[in-house]
Write a protein that holds these residues in place. Structure first.
Motif, PDB file in Angstrom:
ATOM      1  N   SER A 161       0.827  -1.209   0.000  1.00  0.00           N
ATOM      2  CA  SER A 161       0.000   0.000   0.000  1.00  0.00           C
ATOM      3  C   SER A 161       0.860   1.259   0.000  1.00  0.00           C
ATOM      4  CB  SER A 161      -0.950   0.006   1.191  1.00  0.00           C
ATOM      5  OG  SER A 161      -0.257   0.202   2.400  1.00  0.00           O
TER       6      SER A 161
ATOM      7  N   PHE B 273       1.854   1.798  -3.516  1.00  0.00           N
ATOM      8  CA  PHE B 273       0.732   2.320  -4.304  1.00  0.00           C
ATOM      9  C   PHE B 273       0.433   3.778  -3.955  1.00  0.00           C
ATOM     10  CE2 PHE B 273      -1.049  -2.242  -4.537  1.00  0.00           C
ATOM     11  CZ  PHE B 273      -0.303  -2.506  -5.671  1.00  0.00           C
TER      12      PHE B 273
ATOM     13  N   PRO C  78      -1.270   0.549  -9.295  1.00  0.00           N
ATOM     14  CA  PRO C  78      -2.028  -0.650  -8.916  1.00  0.00           C
ATOM     15  C   PRO C  78      -2.725  -1.307 -10.094  1.00  0.00           C
ATOM     16  CG  PRO C  78      -3.130   1.325  -8.149  1.00  0.00           C
ATOM     17  CD  PRO C  78      -1.795   1.752  -8.660  1.00  0.00           C
ATOM     18  N   TYR C  79      -3.079  -0.541 -11.109  1.00  0.00           N
ATOM     19  CA  TYR C  79      -3.784  -1.123 -12.239  1.00  0.00           C
ATOM     20  C   TYR C  79      -2.849  -1.859 -13.193  1.00  0.00           C
ATOM     21  CZ  TYR C  79      -7.870   1.202 -10.498  1.00  0.00           C
ATOM     22  OH  TYR C  79      -8.900   1.589  -9.698  1.00  0.00           O
TER      23      TYR C  79
ATOM     24  N   ILE D 128      -2.175  -5.235 -10.678  1.00  0.00           N
ATOM     25  CA  ILE D 128      -3.317  -6.106 -10.425  1.00  0.00           C
ATOM     26  C   ILE D 128      -4.024  -6.356 -11.750  1.00  0.00           C
ATOM     27  CG2 ILE D 128      -5.458  -6.402  -9.136  1.00  0.00           C
ATOM     28  CD1 ILE D 128      -4.373  -4.108  -7.278  1.00  0.00           C
TER      29      ILE D 128
ATOM     30  N   GLU E 107      -8.699  -1.477 -16.836  1.00  0.00           N
ATOM     31  CA  GLU E 107      -9.526  -1.722 -15.661  1.00  0.00           C
ATOM     32  C   GLU E 107     -10.525  -2.832 -15.912  1.00  0.00           C
ATOM     33  OE1 GLU E 107     -11.189   1.794 -13.965  1.00  0.00           O
ATOM     34  OE2 GLU E 107      -9.302   2.863 -14.108  1.00  0.00           O
TER      35      GLU E 107
ATOM     36  N   GLN F 107     -10.691  -5.265 -12.531  1.00  0.00           N
ATOM     37  CA  GLN F 107      -9.700  -5.197 -11.470  1.00  0.00           C
ATOM     38  C   GLN F 107     -10.368  -4.772 -10.165  1.00  0.00           C
ATOM     39  OE1 GLN F 107      -7.265  -2.493 -13.730  1.00  0.00           O
ATOM     40  NE2 GLN F 107      -5.602  -3.962 -13.704  1.00  0.00           N
TER      41      GLN F 107
ATOM     42  N   TYR G 128      -9.691  -3.317  -6.786  1.00  0.00           N
ATOM     43  CA  TYR G 128      -8.705  -2.563  -6.015  1.00  0.00           C
ATOM     44  C   TYR G 128      -9.417  -2.008  -4.785  1.00  0.00           C
ATOM     45  CZ  TYR G 128      -4.959   0.801  -5.144  1.00  0.00           C
ATOM     46  OH  TYR G 128      -3.945   1.531  -4.581  1.00  0.00           O
TER      47      TYR G 128
END
Length: 152
Positions: free
Chosen positions: A17, A20, A27-28, A31, A105, A112, A114
């Protein structure tokens, strides 16, 4: 072993975290959008293959170094099946050959998830992650004393 995985998550979740939040990692990109049925079927295939091969991927690599011929064969087919499955998914259009960072996304395989975006902030994401880890830890401690969840 389960407690070691929990400890790794307790350490890893805040570190990830932080990466991020400071924009050190997007994060995209980290993940990927996946499809739960694909993960479930892939996990089942991997689990059955692991039983026949006598170990997981890292265990097979370890035993390859020790000279186990069976692991050489298993690792070859592990690599071959992974690249073949990837090529087939790209050919069918379920995964893109190249990612468009503006459109990642969602994909035909899913979206995704998140937590900070889903729960509108880091507080709920930390709270939910901590609650899941706490429930898991309590279940493990209970099982250590009562052997309720143990099959054999």
């Amino acid at each position: 072993m389960t407690k070691a995985v929990m400890l790794a998550l307790v350490i890893g979740i805040p570190v990830a975290s932080l990466l991020f939040q400071t924009k050190a990692m997007d994060p995209y990109v980290a993940i990927p959008a996946t499809y739960w049925a694909g993960s479930l079927s892939g996990g089942l295939i991997f689990g059955v293959g692991m039983v026949f091969a006598g170990g997981c991927a890292s265990g097979s690599l370890w035993r390859m170094g020790e000279g186990h011929i069976k692991q050489w064969v298993a690792t070859f087919f592990f690599a071959w099946s992974g690249s073949t499955a990837s090529a087939l998914l790209k050919k069918t259009g379920l995964t893109a050959a190249e990612m468009n960072l503006d459109l990642i996304e969602e994909s035909p395989l899913g979206y995704q998830a998140y937590f900070p975006v889903m729960f509108d902030g880091w507080a709920w994401a930390y709270g939910l992650s901590g609650a899941v880890l706490l429930i898991w830890y309590l279940a493990v401690r209970y099982n250590e004393s009562k052997r309720t969840f143990t099959l054999l």
